[in-house]
Structure formats: C-alpha cells, structure tokens
Design an enzyme around this catalytic site. Structure first.
Site, PDB file in Angstrom:
ATOM      1  N   ASP A  13       0.743  -1.239  -0.117  1.00 41.40           N
ATOM      2  CA  ASP A  13       0.022  -0.106  -0.026  1.00 41.40           C
ATOM      3  C   ASP A  13       0.773   1.253   0.128  1.00 41.40           C
ATOM      4  OD1 ASP A  13      -2.349  -1.757   0.360  1.00 41.40           O
ATOM      5  OD2 ASP A  13      -1.783  -1.761   2.533  1.00 41.40           O
ATOM      6  N   HIS A  41      -4.238  -2.047  -6.269  1.00 42.32           N
ATOM      7  CA  HIS A  41      -3.521  -0.912  -6.530  1.00 42.32           C
ATOM      8  C   HIS A  41      -4.409   0.322  -7.217  1.00 42.32           C
ATOM      9  CE1 HIS A  41       0.218  -3.615  -7.685  1.00 42.32           C
ATOM     10  NE2 HIS A  41      -0.075  -3.426  -6.392  1.00 42.32           N
TER      11      HIS A  41
HETATM   12  P1  GDP Z   1      -0.588   0.418  -4.105  1.00 42.40           P
HETATM   13  O1  GDP Z   1      -1.114  -1.195  -3.414  1.00 42.40           O
HETATM   14  O2  GDP Z   1       0.972   0.252  -3.257  1.00 42.40           O
HETATM   15  O3  GDP Z   1      -0.726   0.678  -5.241  1.00 42.40           O
HETATM   16  O4  GDP Z   1      -1.022   1.400  -2.764  1.00 42.40           O
HETATM   17  P2  GDP Z   1      -2.764   1.670  -2.668  1.00 42.40           P
HETATM   18  O5  GDP Z   1      -3.483   1.803  -3.838  1.00 42.40           O
HETATM   19  O6  GDP Z   1      -3.240   0.434  -1.795  1.00 42.40           O
HETATM   20  O7  GDP Z   1      -2.548   3.047  -1.683  1.00 42.40           O
HETATM   21  C1  GDP Z   1      -2.084   3.931  -1.650  1.00 42.40           C
HETATM   22  C2  GDP Z   1      -3.141   5.072  -1.736  1.00 42.40           C
HETATM   23  O8  GDP Z   1      -2.773   6.197  -1.536  1.00 42.40           O
HETATM   24  C3  GDP Z   1      -4.019   5.240  -2.838  1.00 42.40           C
HETATM   25  O9  GDP Z   1      -5.446   5.593  -2.361  1.00 42.40           O
HETATM   26  C4  GDP Z   1      -3.482   6.384  -3.557  1.00 42.40           C
HETATM   27  O10 GDP Z   1      -4.722   6.930  -4.583  1.00 42.40           O
HETATM   28  C5  GDP Z   1      -3.184   7.339  -2.781  1.00 42.40           C
HETATM   29  N1  GDP Z   1      -1.950   8.050  -2.890  1.00 42.40           N
HETATM   30  C6  GDP Z   1      -0.847   7.741  -3.693  1.00 42.40           C
HETATM   31  N2  GDP Z   1      -0.040   8.574  -3.568  1.00 42.40           N
HETATM   32  C7  GDP Z   1      -0.464   9.556  -3.025  1.00 42.40           C
HETATM   33  C8  GDP Z   1      -0.006  10.893  -2.424  1.00 42.40           C
HETATM   34  O11 GDP Z   1       1.274  11.181  -2.817  1.00 42.40           O
HETATM   35  N3  GDP Z   1      -0.778  11.604  -1.538  1.00 42.40           N
HETATM   36  C9  GDP Z   1      -1.772  11.231  -1.128  1.00 42.40           C
HETATM   37  N4  GDP Z   1      -2.604  11.888  -0.334  1.00 42.40           N
HETATM   38  N5  GDP Z   1      -2.405  10.183  -1.819  1.00 42.40           N
HETATM   39  C10 GDP Z   1      -1.559   9.355  -2.334  1.00 42.40           C
END
Ligand code: GDP
Length: 425
Positions: A13, A41
């Site tokens: 995440d 993701h």
């Molecule tokens: P992944 O599984 O590694 O792709 O991560 P997730 O999608 O589960 O979690 C990342 C969350 O953080 C998602 O809701 C993204 O839209 C959000 N996100 C990613 N980068 C940023 C950021 O720089 N700032 C904010 N506020 N949210 C972010």
C-alpha cells in the site's frame, strides 16, 4: 529506458499503482509477476478512480501491452469481472493489450473457500488474509497440484486432471473442514465458463518479452505488496505466499534471462500495515485516528482500516536493501502537512540492545522504537510541483530519509493524481 521494476519497500500500500500509472508513459510493456487478486492498486486518472486487483496498471495507457506472468495467481473469475468493470468505463482491453502466461496457474474456487475456512478455524490466531485464496493457491502450486492456464488448450487432458484435483479437494473440504464439496461437474462448468473467456489472452509470455527486449522495447515490472511481506525475506509467517522482490520479476514473468536494470522502491512518508503481524512504530488512539483519516488509510480491496504509524527507517532501510532499490519514490508527503513535529524511528531497542538492523521476525515483538523528531512544515504542499518550492522542513524530511536509507529519492508524490508529483533527478 530498458527494464525497471516498481516495488514496495514496506508492508504494501505504498502507492505503487500510482507510480506505475505515472511512469508507464515511458514504457511499452507492463508486467505483473506475482500475487493475485489480493492486491489493490489505486489509480486515479482521466477515466476515473480505480482499484486494480489483477490487471497491470499500464492497462489505461494506449499502446502499452500488459502482461500477467507465470508467477501470478490467475483467478479467471475475478479477472473477467475486473475486465468487465474497466470496459464499462471506456477502457479498451483485448488480446493485443493484455497477454496472459500459459504457464500461470489457475486460482480455483476451492482456493478461496479453503482460505476462508482456514482463517475461520484459526480464529484469534488468523493471518488476516484477504480470503482471495492466495495461500492455498501457492501451497498447491508447490505441491504441483494446480492447473496451468495453457491446459485450457488441451480439453481432453484437462478433464482428467480436473477430475483428479477436484476429488482430492473435496476430500479435504469434507474430511478436514466438514464443508460442502464442489463436485467435479460444478468445477468443470466453472472452468468452461471462465477458462474459455481467458483463452484468447494466453501466450508464451517468455517469448513475447524476449522479443520485446530484443526490439528495444522498455519493460516495466509491477510488484504487489512490499518487501516486508515477501515470503522469504519478510515478517514470516505474516507475509504473503509469493515473492514480492524485484529480483523475482524476471522469473515470475517468463524471462529469467532479462536483468532488471532499474528498481524504483516505493516508500510511504509514514508507515501503514494491513492485517496481523509485528508493527514496531504503530500509533494508537486519537493520534492513529487522525493520521488514518488524513491519509485515507482504508484497504483498497477490503475497506479495512489500516494500522498506521511513524516512518520506520529501520524497516525501510532493510526493505530498500532486499529490494536492491536503485532509487526511491516517496509518496504521501502531503499527508504529514498537519504535524508540527514528526516522529521518525531511526533504531530499535531489542531487549536493551540498540540496533539499526532489522532483526529476525520473532524479536520484533520485543522491539521498541527509538524516535527522532523532525520539524513539520504545517502548510498545504499538494500544489507544489518543483523541489525548490517545497518548504525547507519538507525537503529536510526527504533528505533525512534518503541519508538513513542510503538511497536517493527521485520522486516525491504530494497527491493521488497523476500530475501531483515532484521529479527530483
Ligand atoms: P499500492 O497497492 O501500493 O498501489 O497502494 P494503494 O493503492 O493501496 O494505496 C495508496 C493510496 O494512496 C491510494 O489511495 C492512492 O490514491 C493514494 N496516494 C498515492 N500517492 C499519494 C500521495 O502522494 N498523496 C496522497 N494524498 N495520496 C496518495
């Protein structure tokens, strides 16, 4: 550009989907090489907001070919559901932009069922599985008791294989858990329906990727979860059942001979963890509530509240090392804008002994975090697009992290949208 892997350095995440969606612009092929539908993701782009589970995050880009490699837990039912959802929002998915390895094993309905039954049996000692069948799937694969997707092309042999596996599974369902068996006929129908629909996407992904490489195409490997959930290098047994490390990418894709030239380790500006297992810098009470709210820390797959904590540099240094990260993409720095003083864990005290090295998983229960407190910036940075426009305290935070992890931070993400990014080369 060559080959690059985007991988998680922590517990998952970290924002890998967001990073892959951003940089696929420079890549021709995006490959998922491990894990399955337990991923979530999140990608926010012109088509809307999506939580991708099995599909690679390059699926939104025109001209990008997306590959599901042999290391993936291929759940055809959920994959087709996901494809249907994306198509209904205007995303094109055909055998020209999605290719599935004929060597990928099928995740069957009994894997999901057994996952649920075993978690229920474990009760308070459960692993916190997403119940997508991942652990039963990988154990069957190691037992050589799965069906390869390519078998769908040989219906007669498949029928026999399916019968023998289904009889064996029914014995376990009935005998061990006292559950309802599936019966061979029901499973055959399931395979006809879902297996038939994925057949057009199957190919030898090894050959495809080798040719793509020879033609000078740029290949991006997209990992699921993070280093601390790797089966061999993570916080076993609170890991996933596959290898999340970048070095596994060529193997799980079908092309062991292709080296990974660049590894972007994704790190979140603070720590989060879904499910059970040790989490040294975990916050509790109001402090945790506030960070969870500000960071919208709820699982993309399950909606479960994520456990949250201070940035754990001991775990992050270890994660970056085992991922062999050549650079770091730091996400969610904007979320920390409300903190006047930001705790950062630089070492652990384990039974009175100070250590900067991430220890053997069992000693993590006894580990106490040693904190340094960094000055907060206390202003909205989500609109910042240039490094020099970040407040000094935010730049210091990033520099502190890269010094501790000994790896350069090349991207700083300040929001979930594609363009909320600071390039720092
Ligand atoms: P992944 O599984 O590694 O792709 O991560 P997730 O999608 O589960 O979690 C990342 C969350 O953080 C998602 O809701 C993204 O839209 C959000 N996100 C990613 N980068 C940023 C950021 O720089 N700032 C904010 N506020 N949210 C972010």
């Amino acid at each position: 550009m060559g080959t690059c892997a985007v991988v998680g350095v922590n517990w998952g995440d970290e924002g890998k989907g967001r990073m892959v969606d951003l940089i696929t612009e420079d890549y021709d092929v995006v490959v998922r090489y491990q894990g399955g539908g337990n991923a979530g993701h999140t990608v926010v782009n012109d088509h809307g907001k999506f939580a991708l589970h099995l599909l690679p995050s390059g699926i939104f880009r025109d001209g990008v070919v997306n590959v599901l490699g042999n290391g993936v837990a291929l759940d055809p039912e959920n994959l087709l559901k996901e494809i249907g959802e994306l198509r209904s929002k205007g995303v094109t998915i055909t055998p020209s932009n999605l290719r599935i390895s004929e060597r990928a094993s099928l995740l069957m309905p009994w894997h999901r069922k057994l996952d649920e039954l075993e978690e229920n049996r474990l009760g308070d000692h459960r692993f916190g599985s997403t119940k997508q069948g991942i652990a039963p799937f990988y154990s069957d694969k190691y037992q050589k008791k799965t069906i390869l997707a390519g078998e769908l092309l040989y219906p007669e042999k498949l029928k026999e294989h399916l019968k023998s596996l289904s009889e064996w599974k029914d014995l376990i369902l009935k005998g061990v858990y006292g559950a309802e068996p599936y019966g061979t006929e029901q499973v055959e129908e399931w395979v006809d329906l879902y297996g038939g629909a994925i057949r057009p996407f199957l190919c030898d992904t090894g050959e495809y990727l080798k040719n793509a490489c020879e033609k000078g195409k740029n290949i991006l490997f997209e990992a699921q979860l993070g280093a601390l959930r790797d089966l061999d290098y993570g916080i076993y047994p609170f890991t996933t059942s596959s290898n999340t490390l970048a070095s596994y990418a060529p193997i799980g894709s079908g092309c062991p001979s292709i080296p990974v030239e660049r590894v972007i380790g994704v790190v979140k500006a603070y720590s989060t963890c879904v499910g059970e297992g040790p989490f040294v810098t975990e916050m509790r009470g109001e402090e945790a509530e506030e960070l969870r709210e500000k960071g919208a820390e709820y699982g993309a797959k399950t909606g479960r509240p994520r456990r949250v904590g201070a940035l754990d540099l001991v775990a992050t240094r270890y994660g970056a090392e085992v991922q062999n990260a050549s650079e770091i993409a730091l996400t969610k720095l904007d979320v920390l804008s409300y903190m006047e003083c930001i705790p950062v864990c630089t070492a652990y005290l384990v039974n009175g002994i100070l250590t900067e090295r991430f220890p053997f998983p069992d000693s993590l229960d006894a580990a106490e975090p040693v904190y340094e407190y960094l000055e907060g910036w206390m202003c909205d940075i989500s609109g910042v697009r240039r490094w020099e426009d970040l407040p000094r305290q935010a730049r210091d935070y990033v520099r502190f992290l890269e010094d501790a992890v000994r790896c350069p931070v090349t991207y700083v993400s300040v929001g979930p949208e594609r363009d909320s990014i600071i390039f720092r080369r």
